[in-house]
Scaffold this motif. Structure first.
Motif, short mmCIF file in Angstrom:
data_model
loop_
_atom_site.label_atom_id
_atom_site.label_comp_id
_atom_site.label_asym_id
_atom_site.label_seq_id
_atom_site.Cartn_x
_atom_site.Cartn_y
_atom_site.Cartn_z
N PHE A 39 0.79 -1.24 0.00
CA PHE A 39 0.00 0.00 0.00
C PHE A 39 0.82 1.28 0.00
O PHE A 39 0.26 2.37 0.10
CB PHE A 39 -0.96 -0.01 1.20
CG PHE A 39 -1.95 -1.13 1.16
CD1 PHE A 39 -3.06 -1.07 0.32
CD2 PHE A 39 -1.77 -2.26 1.93
CE1 PHE A 39 -3.98 -2.11 0.28
CE2 PHE A 39 -2.68 -3.31 1.89
CZ PHE A 39 -3.80 -3.23 1.06
N THR A 40 2.14 1.16 -0.08
CA THR A 40 2.98 2.35 -0.19
C THR A 40 3.98 2.13 -1.32
O THR A 40 4.08 1.04 -1.87
CB THR A 40 3.76 2.62 1.11
OG1 THR A 40 4.82 1.67 1.24
CG2 THR A 40 2.85 2.55 2.32
N TYR A 41 4.69 3.18 -1.65
CA TYR A 41 5.71 3.10 -2.69
C TYR A 41 7.11 2.96 -2.12
O TYR A 41 8.10 3.09 -2.84
CB TYR A 41 5.64 4.34 -3.59
CG TYR A 41 4.38 4.41 -4.41
CD1 TYR A 41 4.24 3.65 -5.57
CD2 TYR A 41 3.31 5.21 -4.01
CE1 TYR A 41 3.07 3.70 -6.32
CE2 TYR A 41 2.14 5.27 -4.77
CZ TYR A 41 2.03 4.52 -5.92
OH TYR A 41 0.87 4.56 -6.65
N LEU A 42 7.20 2.66 -0.82
CA LEU A 42 8.49 2.45 -0.20
C LEU A 42 9.09 1.14 -0.68
O LEU A 42 8.37 0.19 -1.01
CB LEU A 42 8.35 2.44 1.32
CG LEU A 42 7.88 3.74 1.97
CD1 LEU A 42 7.61 3.54 3.45
CD2 LEU A 42 8.93 4.84 1.77
N SER A 43 10.40 1.06 -0.71
CA SER A 43 11.08 -0.15 -1.19
C SER A 43 10.85 -1.31 -0.24
O SER A 43 10.54 -1.12 0.95
CB SER A 43 12.57 0.12 -1.35
OG SER A 43 13.18 0.32 -0.08
N GLY A 44 11.05 -2.51 -0.75
CA GLY A 44 10.87 -3.71 0.07
C GLY A 44 11.83 -3.75 1.23
O GLY A 44 11.47 -4.19 2.34
N THR A 45 13.07 -3.30 1.02
CA THR A 45 14.06 -3.29 2.10
C THR A 45 13.63 -2.36 3.23
O THR A 45 13.77 -2.69 4.41
CB THR A 45 15.43 -2.84 1.56
OG1 THR A 45 15.76 -3.60 0.41
CG2 THR A 45 16.50 -3.02 2.61
N VAL A 46 13.09 -1.21 2.87
CA VAL A 46 12.62 -0.26 3.87
C VAL A 46 11.41 -0.84 4.61
O VAL A 46 11.27 -0.68 5.82
CB VAL A 46 12.25 1.08 3.22
CG1 VAL A 46 11.55 2.01 4.21
CG2 VAL A 46 13.50 1.76 2.67
N ALA A 47 10.55 -1.54 3.87
CA ALA A 47 9.37 -2.16 4.49
C ALA A 47 9.80 -3.17 5.56
O ALA A 47 9.21 -3.23 6.65
CB ALA A 47 8.52 -2.85 3.43
N ILE A 48 10.84 -3.93 5.28
CA ILE A 48 11.35 -4.90 6.26
C ILE A 48 11.93 -4.17 7.47
O ILE A 48 11.73 -4.59 8.62
CB ILE A 48 12.41 -5.81 5.60
CG1 ILE A 48 11.76 -6.69 4.55
CG2 ILE A 48 13.11 -6.66 6.66
CD1 ILE A 48 12.74 -7.51 3.74
N GLY A 49 12.64 -3.06 7.22
CA GLY A 49 13.20 -2.29 8.33
C GLY A 49 12.13 -1.72 9.24
O GLY A 49 12.24 -1.78 10.47
#
Length: 309
Positions: free
Chosen positions: A120-130
């Motif tokens: 639901f956001t445009y943040l990167s997958g790595t940031v999502a994990i963080g």
């Protein structure tokens, strides 16, 4: 602030946090008077913290020198586990019984929160994990009512148990980039082209999935294998024959994870659990996972063949 800049800023913050955890381990090691390689191990964690925290702000040549220093410390066996505070098993069992199934909430929340952010956001997958890891940490404090001291001790225990294996994923991912730049994928393609009959979709799919699993087992990291095998096998023998790039590449990556289940090179997944559980057979985890990995690999071949074309 645009999304790309926000993602990069958050990623830098997470790298800083990881570096701080490593500094905590360095401090624990320095204070451990009974540690047989206290100086070398402290230098390792301090050097690694510098790379994680300031890698983007110092000259690349200096980062290279620090990586070589880390390698020398590992080769000379200067990175060892020190004196760790032993867990009170009675207290741990009572705590586990009291928490019950709530103990699994933090673990499950990592995947759930990361999936929600990625979807639901445009943040990167790595940031999502963080972000999900940070949320999970806060949930852990709320559910277990642990204090900061216990958190720092457990972080130190985890890092010391992993040792040099901590940086294995980063090194293997870098190795994948180097292999691709060196033309390893093209060489694999030229070798396989003499074996695989052109125009046979099923054989191409099998080569792509099995190649991903085998190369991942060799390198220990599916991300490192993906670029090489996709260039060497995926592009000429799957995508060029009409394979859907999104479906086939996604299934190829997860097929690589089947190889992760089968290799000691994936030390943080397979060797570390055996060490933490004090298993006599270091390959016990791999042996238990092997049947599942082989079945999943066959399933991946079937899915890519049926859904990817």
């Amino acid at each position: 602030m645009d999304i790309a800049k926000l993602s990069n800023t958050l990623l830098e913050i997470f790298y800083m946090m990881i570096g701080l955890y490593m500094i905590v381990t360095m401090v624990f090691t320095i204070k451990d008077k009974n540690h047989k390689t206290r100086i070398g191990t402290s230098i390792f964690w301090g050097t690694l913290a510098i790379v994680f925290m300031f890698g983007n702000y110092i000259p690349s040549i200096l980062v290279g020198v620090l990586v070589v220093l880390i390698a020398l410390l590992s080769v000379t066996k200067q990175i060892n586990i020190g004196t760790l505070k032993q867990l009170d098993e009675t207290f741990a069992n009572l705590k586990a019984e009291k928490l019950g199934l709530k103990i699994f909430i933090p673990s499950l929340s990592i995947a759930v929160v990361a999936m929600i952010i990625a979807s639901f956001t445009y943040l990167s997958g790595t940031v999502a994990i963080g972000i999900s890891a940070t949320v999970t940490l806060l949930l852990t404090f709320v559910i277990t009512k642990a204090n900061v001291g216990e958190f720092l001790e457990d972080s130190n225990r985890m890092y010391q148990s992993m040792g040099a294996f901590t940086i294995l994923p980063q090194l293997l991912a870098s190795l994948g980039v180097l292999f691709t730049a060196a033309g390893v994928g093209d060489k694999i393609s030229s070798i396989i082209s003499g074996v695989i009959p052109t125009g046979n979709i099923l054989v191409g799919v099998i080569a792509y999935c099995v190649g991903m699993a085998l190369f991942t087992a060799i390198m220990g990291n599916a991300f490192a294998a993906f670029s090489v095998i996709t260039v060497g096998v995926g592009l000429p023998f799957v995508f060029a024959q009409g394979g859907d790039p999104i479906v086939c590449s996604t299934l190829a990556l997860t097929a690589g994870y089947c190889g992760t289940l089968l290799t000691p090179m994936a030390a943080n997944f397979n060797m570390l659990p055996a060490a933490l559980l004090e298993l006599k057979d270091k390959n016990a985890v791999i042996k238990a996972q092997a049947p599942v990995a082989l079945v999943l690999l066959i399933v991946h071949i079937f899915l890519m063949y049926t859904l990817g074309f």
